[in-house]
Design a protein around this motif. Sequence first.
Motif, PDB file in Angstrom:
ATOM      1  N   LYS A   4      40.245  27.993  27.532  1.00 51.31           N
ATOM      2  CA  LYS A   4      39.449  28.951  28.325  1.00 51.31           C
ATOM      3  C   LYS A   4      38.712  29.900  27.384  1.00 51.31           C
ATOM      4  CE  LYS A   4      42.127  29.534  32.507  1.00 51.31           C
ATOM      5  NZ  LYS A   4      43.347  30.166  32.999  1.00 51.31           N
ATOM      6  N   ILE A   5      37.441  30.119  27.645  1.00 48.24           N
ATOM      7  CA  ILE A   5      36.711  31.127  26.879  1.00 48.24           C
ATOM      8  C   ILE A   5      36.670  32.387  27.744  1.00 48.24           C
ATOM      9  CG2 ILE A   5      34.562  31.695  25.677  1.00 48.24           C
ATOM     10  CD1 ILE A   5      35.918  29.246  24.456  1.00 48.24           C
ATOM     11  N   LEU A   6      37.308  33.440  27.268  1.00 44.94           N
ATOM     12  CA  LEU A   6      37.422  34.674  28.047  1.00 44.94           C
ATOM     13  C   LEU A   6      36.564  35.777  27.455  1.00 44.94           C
ATOM     14  CD1 LEU A   6      41.309  34.611  28.562  1.00 44.94           C
ATOM     15  CD2 LEU A   6      39.550  33.942  30.224  1.00 44.94           C
ATOM     16  N   ALA A   7      36.183  36.726  28.311  1.00 44.50           N
ATOM     17  CA  ALA A   7      35.413  37.889  27.852  1.00 44.50           C
ATOM     18  C   ALA A   7      36.392  39.049  27.603  1.00 44.50           C
ATOM     19  CB  ALA A   7      34.387  38.262  28.909  1.00 44.50           C
ATOM     20  N   THR A   8      35.835  40.215  27.288  1.00 51.27           N
ATOM     21  CA  THR A   8      36.712  41.357  26.999  1.00 51.27           C
ATOM     22  C   THR A   8      36.843  42.280  28.213  1.00 51.27           C
ATOM     23  OG1 THR A   8      34.839  42.544  26.070  1.00 51.27           O
ATOM     24  CG2 THR A   8      36.202  41.338  24.528  1.00 51.27           C
ATOM     25  N   THR A   9      36.508  41.750  29.393  1.00 51.51           N
ATOM     26  CA  THR A   9      36.646  42.541  30.616  1.00 51.51           C
ATOM     27  C   THR A   9      38.124  42.723  30.938  1.00 51.51           C
ATOM     28  OG1 THR A   9      36.626  40.522  31.921  1.00 51.51           O
ATOM     29  CG2 THR A   9      34.516  41.619  31.605  1.00 51.51           C
ATOM     30  N   GLU A  10      38.399  43.698  31.779  1.00 52.25           N
ATOM     31  CA  GLU A  10      39.783  44.002  32.142  1.00 52.25           C
ATOM     32  C   GLU A  10      40.481  42.779  32.748  1.00 52.25           C
ATOM     33  OE1 GLU A  10      41.670  47.367  34.899  1.00 52.25           O
ATOM     34  OE2 GLU A  10      39.917  48.011  33.724  1.00 52.25           O
ATOM     35  N   SER A  11      39.793  42.086  33.648  1.00 52.40           N
ATOM     36  CA  SER A  11      40.459  40.963  34.328  1.00 52.40           C
ATOM     37  C   SER A  11      40.693  39.797  33.360  1.00 52.40           C
ATOM     38  CB  SER A  11      39.673  40.521  35.555  1.00 52.40           C
ATOM     39  OG  SER A  11      38.429  40.023  35.150  1.00 52.40           O
ATOM     40  N   ASP A  12      39.753  39.577  32.438  1.00 53.38           N
ATOM     41  CA  ASP A  12      39.954  38.496  31.462  1.00 53.38           C
ATOM     42  C   ASP A  12      41.078  38.845  30.488  1.00 53.38           C
ATOM     43  OD1 ASP A  12      38.001  37.044  32.682  1.00 53.38           O
ATOM     44  OD2 ASP A  12      36.817  36.683  30.866  1.00 53.38           O
ATOM     45  N   LEU A  13      41.146  40.116  30.068  1.00 53.09           N
ATOM     46  CA  LEU A  13      42.222  40.517  29.153  1.00 53.09           C
ATOM     47  C   LEU A  13      43.577  40.414  29.846  1.00 53.09           C
ATOM     48  CD1 LEU A  13      40.761  43.517  27.106  1.00 53.09           C
ATOM     49  CD2 LEU A  13      41.102  41.132  26.408  1.00 53.09           C
TER      50      LEU A  13
END
Length: 337
Positions: A4-13
């Motif tokens: 999974k490629i995740l961002a640094t948003t709260e939900s992704d973290l």
Amino acid sequence: METKILATTESDLEQAAAIIAAGGLVAFPTETVYGLGADALNAEAVASVYAAKGRPSDNPMIVHISAIDELSRLTVEVSEDMKLLAGELWPGPLTMVMKKSAAVPLRTTGGLDTVAVRMPDNRTALELIRRSGCAIAAPSANISGRPSPTRAKDVIQDMDGRIDAIVEGEDCRVGIESTVVDMTGDTPVILRPGIITPHRIAEILKKDVVYDEFLLAGGAAAGGADKNMRPKAPGMKYKHYAPKAEMVIVEGEDEKVRAELLRLQAQKESCGMKTGLIMFGERDFAEAAHDFFARLRDLDNEGVDIIIAGALSESDEVGFAVMNRMLKSAGYNIVKV
Ligand code: TXA
Ligand code: MG
């Protein structure tokens, strides 16, 4: 495995933290280089980090924390010196080696009775650690032996398909790995040089700080070290940071180095080789640290056959830290002018 490629948003973290807590592997940015994280107290999770990197399992990992009081879980005693350094330099690119507590598996420490700990100076990293509720063991997120990754795309290149997730953050501010200092004796010993210099540590502790002898000898690969000398940081004995291309370092007075780089380049090109040059400004040590690994990876991606690099002055402590990596990358292939 799908990564999974995740961002640094709260939900992704939050997702990334849940993967770590469940024993999975997540790559994440720090201020130095990207790390490949797993729950440091979960021996099985840590074992899968070695597998994903293709790394020898006697090479111990750095354990990342998000608050100084998390140290008490990892070590038996926090010395006054450790408190002083943590107070001044954490979060930041300093790793301290200390006696480990029973909670830290030998898998994490490569069988040693000491553990290496640091608090990274990166918001995403700190959030990930805090949300996971774990101390996170994280070596650099590259395939073992390759240049350390300082950008999300470098991590994707090496780790896509091998781990659960990659948090795609910003480029790393520092660009070389943290300074590792052994705090188990009276005199702190630098096991791996970085941008936090021995002078800075000595100034804070008001005592002498020394470089490890093995480090000064350039490690076993340099041929300078006595074969009976055992490196204290086991990572120092392996082939490291190697680009796919052949690499040569030119050392000497700045003007002469520049001339020799161009001469070598012309010579190699006339033999049909594709060449790449690395030449940093004579005193731009922090910039060299920031750019070095990224340059190696870019030149590899361009498909060059040979990288020709100008040496930095090792009399500067940050220059010494960059040269430590550059010499290993080139397999100690150096010409003097
Ligand atoms: O900046 C960094 O330190 C990065 C980021 C991700 O935090 N991490 C990193 O980890 O560079 P790694 O695994 O590539 O390097 C860890 C270094 C190795 O040289 C290892 O031998 C040394 O730290 N080390 C770890 N635990 C040690 C211990 N208990 N005693 C001595 N050296 C240790
Ligand atoms: Mg590494």
